[in-house]
Scaffold this motif. Structure first.
Motif, mmCIF file in Angstrom:
data_model
loop_
_atom_site.group_PDB
_atom_site.id
_atom_site.type_symbol
_atom_site.label_atom_id
_atom_site.label_comp_id
_atom_site.label_asym_id
_atom_site.label_seq_id
_atom_site.Cartn_x
_atom_site.Cartn_y
_atom_site.Cartn_z
ATOM 1 N N TYR A 92 0.752 -1.327 -0.017
ATOM 2 C CA TYR A 92 0.021 -0.272 0.122
ATOM 3 C C TYR A 92 0.891 1.305 -0.202
ATOM 4 C CZ TYR A 92 0.814 0.751 4.806
ATOM 5 O OH TYR A 92 1.519 1.130 6.022
ATOM 6 N N LEU A 124 0.271 4.597 -1.890
ATOM 7 C CA LEU A 124 -0.093 5.960 -1.189
ATOM 8 C C LEU A 124 1.028 7.088 -1.757
ATOM 9 C CD1 LEU A 124 -0.517 5.008 2.402
ATOM 10 C CD2 LEU A 124 -2.324 6.222 0.653
ATOM 11 N N GLN A 141 3.479 6.650 6.424
ATOM 12 C CA GLN A 141 2.888 6.963 4.731
ATOM 13 C C GLN A 141 1.408 7.382 4.856
ATOM 14 O OE1 GLN A 141 4.350 6.393 1.959
ATOM 15 N NE2 GLN A 141 6.350 5.463 2.464
ATOM 16 N N PRO A 142 0.515 6.684 5.561
ATOM 17 C CA PRO A 142 -0.917 7.373 5.639
ATOM 18 C C PRO A 142 -0.800 8.748 6.227
ATOM 19 C CG PRO A 142 -0.738 4.959 6.525
ATOM 20 C CD PRO A 142 0.498 5.609 6.611
ATOM 21 N N THR A 185 0.018 11.084 3.568
ATOM 22 C CA THR A 185 -0.833 11.223 2.332
ATOM 23 C C THR A 185 -1.917 12.213 2.898
ATOM 24 O OG1 THR A 185 -0.114 9.057 1.712
ATOM 25 C CG2 THR A 185 -2.270 9.936 0.696
ATOM 26 N N GLU A 205 -0.203 8.301 -4.900
ATOM 27 C CA GLU A 205 -1.091 9.464 -4.632
ATOM 28 C C GLU A 205 -0.596 10.678 -4.155
ATOM 29 O OE1 GLU A 205 -4.701 7.722 -2.312
ATOM 30 O OE2 GLU A 205 -4.958 9.477 -1.278
ATOM 31 N N PRO A 232 -4.880 1.867 5.396
ATOM 32 C CA PRO A 232 -4.270 2.161 4.157
ATOM 33 C C PRO A 232 -4.979 1.332 3.154
ATOM 34 C CG PRO A 232 -3.026 0.429 5.574
ATOM 35 C CD PRO A 232 -4.424 0.771 6.397
#
Lengths: 133, 113
Positions: free
Chosen positions: A26, A30, B10-11, B14, A33, B82
């Motif tokens: 993932y 990301l 990462q999340p 973002t 994105e 995620p």
């Protein structure tokens, strides 16, 4: 023409994108994105520049030059946004299929266009400064 | 969030990127509404078009477009986990950006008239 519509339809159809290849780590999705969002903000900055040029530049000696600059920046910003989705979708597809990431000349072309525009404006400012003396 | 913590955050990165994009959209919306309401006045203080009904309607349309795009940004910015589906948020927000570009060009041309 039909092909173009298919590409556009694919941008809006997440199921189609999910149907190819295998789901990647993932973090890759990301990162893709975020790259898309960075491009989108680049486009938004160009749009904001165009809107600001139309409203805050004094009238220029050449008729409608201010409006031409504004519209050029706006169109460039719109193009950057559309290109960003296309590149995001193609990159996501390549990641899912384990292929090479798509290459693109667009960043180089955009950099040259912005650089050239800035150079033209510098020349215009200098010419005006010399003319005023 | 499920799963082991991600040392690269990462999340979170973002989500913050979506917030920055929402902020940039807001700046563009404000500039668009100003252009719609005042016409092309070049900051000269000439507000000939202020109060113009068409301008107010165009400004309202810009606010509506911004609201729709912001909603999408906010959903992505506050979403958890995620493993979110791709969704249509990305192409739609890009569409909103291209829409603001076209709308702005229209307003600039209108200012000439």
């Amino acid at each position: 023409m039909v092909e173009m519509w298919q590409v556009i339809r694919r941008w809006f159809d997440p199921r189609e994108l999910r149907s190819v290849g295998s789901t990647p780590d993932y973090r890759f999705s990301l990162a893709n994105e975020r790259t898309f969002l960075a491009w989108l903000r680049t486009g938004l900055a160009l749009v904001a520049g165009g809107l600001a040029a139309a409203q805050f530049l004094p009238p220029l000696p050449l008729a409608h030059l201010r409006e031409v600059i504004a519209v050029a920046l706006l169109l460039l910003g719109g193009t950057v946004a559309v290109r960003a989705v296309d590149h995001w979708a193609r990159t996501e597809r390549a990641i899912r299929l384990g292929e090479e990431l798509p290459a693109s000349r667009f960043p180089a072309v955009l950099a040259l266009a912005v650089g050239l525009g800035a150079l033209l404006l510098v020349v215009a400012v200098l010419v005006r400064a010399v003319g005023d003396r | 969030m499920t799963g082991p913590p991600d040392p690269g955050l990462q999340p979170e990165r973002t989500r913050l990127a979506w917030r920055r994009t929402a902020l940039a959209l807001t700046v563009v919306m404000v500039l668009t509404v100003r252009l719609a309401l005042t016409g092309d006045t070049a900051g000269t203080g000439d507000t000939a078009r202020t109060g113009d009904t068409v301008g107010a309607l165009l400004g309202g349309a810009a606010v509506l477009g911004w609201g729709a795009a912001l909603r999408l940004c906010w959903r992505r910015a506050t979403g958890t986990g995620p493993a979110r589906a791709y969704g249509r948020a990305l192409p739609l927000v890009a569409l909103a950006t291209a829409g603001f570009a076209g709308f702005g060009a229209l307003l600039v041309v209108r200012g000439l008239g």
